[in-house]
Design a protein around this motif. Sequence first.
Motif, PDB file in Angstrom:
ATOM      1  N   ASP A  26      -0.528  -8.436  14.867  1.00 53.77           N
ATOM      2  CA  ASP A  26      -0.958  -9.045  16.129  1.00 53.77           C
ATOM      3  C   ASP A  26      -1.560 -10.433  15.870  1.00 53.77           C
ATOM      4  O   ASP A  26      -1.267 -11.391  16.583  1.00 53.77           O
ATOM      5  N   LEU A  27      -2.384 -10.524  14.844  1.00 52.64           N
ATOM      6  CA  LEU A  27      -2.986 -11.806  14.484  1.00 52.64           C
ATOM      7  C   LEU A  27      -1.920 -12.800  14.021  1.00 52.64           C
ATOM      8  O   LEU A  27      -1.985 -13.988  14.337  1.00 52.64           O
ATOM      9  N   LYS A  28      -0.935 -12.282  13.295  1.00 48.77           N
ATOM     10  CA  LYS A  28       0.185 -13.119  12.831  1.00 48.77           C
ATOM     11  C   LYS A  28       0.894 -13.761  14.022  1.00 48.77           C
ATOM     12  O   LYS A  28       1.212 -14.956  13.999  1.00 48.77           O
ATOM     13  N   GLN A  29       1.121 -12.988  15.069  1.00 47.58           N
ATOM     14  CA  GLN A  29       1.773 -13.507  16.272  1.00 47.58           C
ATOM     15  C   GLN A  29       0.890 -14.540  16.980  1.00 47.58           C
ATOM     16  O   GLN A  29       1.384 -15.582  17.415  1.00 47.58           O
ATOM     17  N   GLN A  30      -0.417 -14.257  17.062  1.00 44.10           N
ATOM     18  CA  GLN A  30      -1.350 -15.177  17.713  1.00 44.10           C
ATOM     19  C   GLN A  30      -1.416 -16.519  16.998  1.00 44.10           C
ATOM     20  O   GLN A  30      -1.361 -17.570  17.628  1.00 44.10           O
ATOM     21  N   ARG A  31      -1.575 -16.460  15.695  1.00 43.63           N
ATOM     22  CA  ARG A  31      -1.807 -17.683  14.919  1.00 43.63           C
ATOM     23  C   ARG A  31      -0.529 -18.309  14.393  1.00 43.63           C
ATOM     24  O   ARG A  31      -0.569 -19.382  13.810  1.00 43.63           O
ATOM     25  N   LYS A  32       0.580 -17.598  14.550  1.00 46.93           N
ATOM     26  CA  LYS A  32       1.884 -18.099  14.082  1.00 46.93           C
ATOM     27  C   LYS A  32       1.846 -18.467  12.596  1.00 46.93           C
ATOM     28  O   LYS A  32       2.283 -19.541  12.182  1.00 46.93           O
ATOM     29  N   PRO A  34       2.317 -16.576   8.496  1.00 46.37           N
ATOM     30  CA  PRO A  34       2.795 -15.380   7.789  1.00 46.37           C
ATOM     31  C   PRO A  34       1.624 -14.471   7.393  1.00 46.37           C
ATOM     32  O   PRO A  34       0.500 -14.927   7.214  1.00 46.37           O
ATOM     33  N   ARG A  35       1.927 -13.193   7.281  1.00 39.99           N
ATOM     34  CA  ARG A  35       0.909 -12.223   6.849  1.00 39.99           C
ATOM     35  C   ARG A  35       0.246 -12.642   5.546  1.00 39.99           C
ATOM     36  O   ARG A  35      -0.969 -12.528   5.398  1.00 39.99           O
ATOM     37  N   ALA A  36       1.053 -13.105   4.604  1.00 43.18           N
ATOM     38  CA  ALA A  36       0.517 -13.475   3.289  1.00 43.18           C
ATOM     39  C   ALA A  36      -0.544 -14.566   3.419  1.00 43.18           C
ATOM     40  O   ALA A  36      -1.573 -14.526   2.744  1.00 43.18           O
ATOM     41  N   GLU A  37      -0.303 -15.523   4.300  1.00 46.97           N
ATOM     42  CA  GLU A  37      -1.282 -16.608   4.492  1.00 46.97           C
ATOM     43  C   GLU A  37      -2.573 -16.065   5.094  1.00 46.97           C
ATOM     44  O   GLU A  37      -3.677 -16.455   4.702  1.00 46.97           O
ATOM     45  N   LEU A  38      -2.453 -15.169   6.062  1.00 43.71           N
ATOM     46  CA  LEU A  38      -3.638 -14.565   6.666  1.00 43.71           C
ATOM     47  C   LEU A  38      -4.441 -13.781   5.630  1.00 43.71           C
ATOM     48  O   LEU A  38      -5.676 -13.848   5.602  1.00 43.71           O
ATOM     49  N   LEU A  39      -3.739 -13.051   4.765  1.00 44.55           N
ATOM     50  CA  LEU A  39      -4.430 -12.277   3.729  1.00 44.55           C
ATOM     51  C   LEU A  39      -5.087 -13.184   2.693  1.00 44.55           C
ATOM     52  O   LEU A  39      -6.206 -12.927   2.255  1.00 44.55           O
ATOM     53  N   ARG A  40      -4.408 -14.270   2.312  1.00 43.80           N
ATOM     54  CA  ARG A  40      -5.029 -15.232   1.371  1.00 43.80           C
ATOM     55  C   ARG A  40      -6.301 -15.804   1.970  1.00 43.80           C
ATOM     56  O   ARG A  40      -7.335 -15.897   1.314  1.00 43.80           O
ATOM     57  N   GLU A  41      -6.227 -16.178   3.237  1.00 49.35           N
ATOM     58  CA  GLU A  41      -7.396 -16.736   3.932  1.00 49.35           C
ATOM     59  C   GLU A  41      -8.538 -15.721   3.964  1.00 49.35           C
ATOM     60  O   GLU A  41      -9.706 -16.064   3.708  1.00 49.35           O
ATOM     61  N   ALA A  42      -8.221 -14.471   4.272  1.00 49.47           N
ATOM     62  CA  ALA A  42      -9.237 -13.426   4.352  1.00 49.47           C
ATOM     63  C   ALA A  42      -9.897 -13.184   2.993  1.00 49.47           C
ATOM     64  O   ALA A  42     -11.118 -13.041   2.902  1.00 49.47           O
TER      65      ALA A  42
END
Length: 80
Positions: A26-32, A34-42
Amino acid sequence: MSMVAGRDMGRILLDLSDDVIKRLDDLKQQRKLPRAELLREAVEQYLERQNRTALSDALGLWGDGAVDGLEYERKLREEW
């Protein structure tokens, strides 16, 4: 190892619950992003928070600035 944005990257296999994956998607869709980038950021945010917590724990009593360390030292020396 792979290269992302000019940086060497290692890989990690990570098991997450279906609920967490759905929320991540859901966050991936919101922020456009990739999952990998979101996980790296987290992970980077988590590690930074851990460093700040370790630093504040090391400062202990003096970390909150409630007591001026120099003034405290002067008061102690007056007792001599």
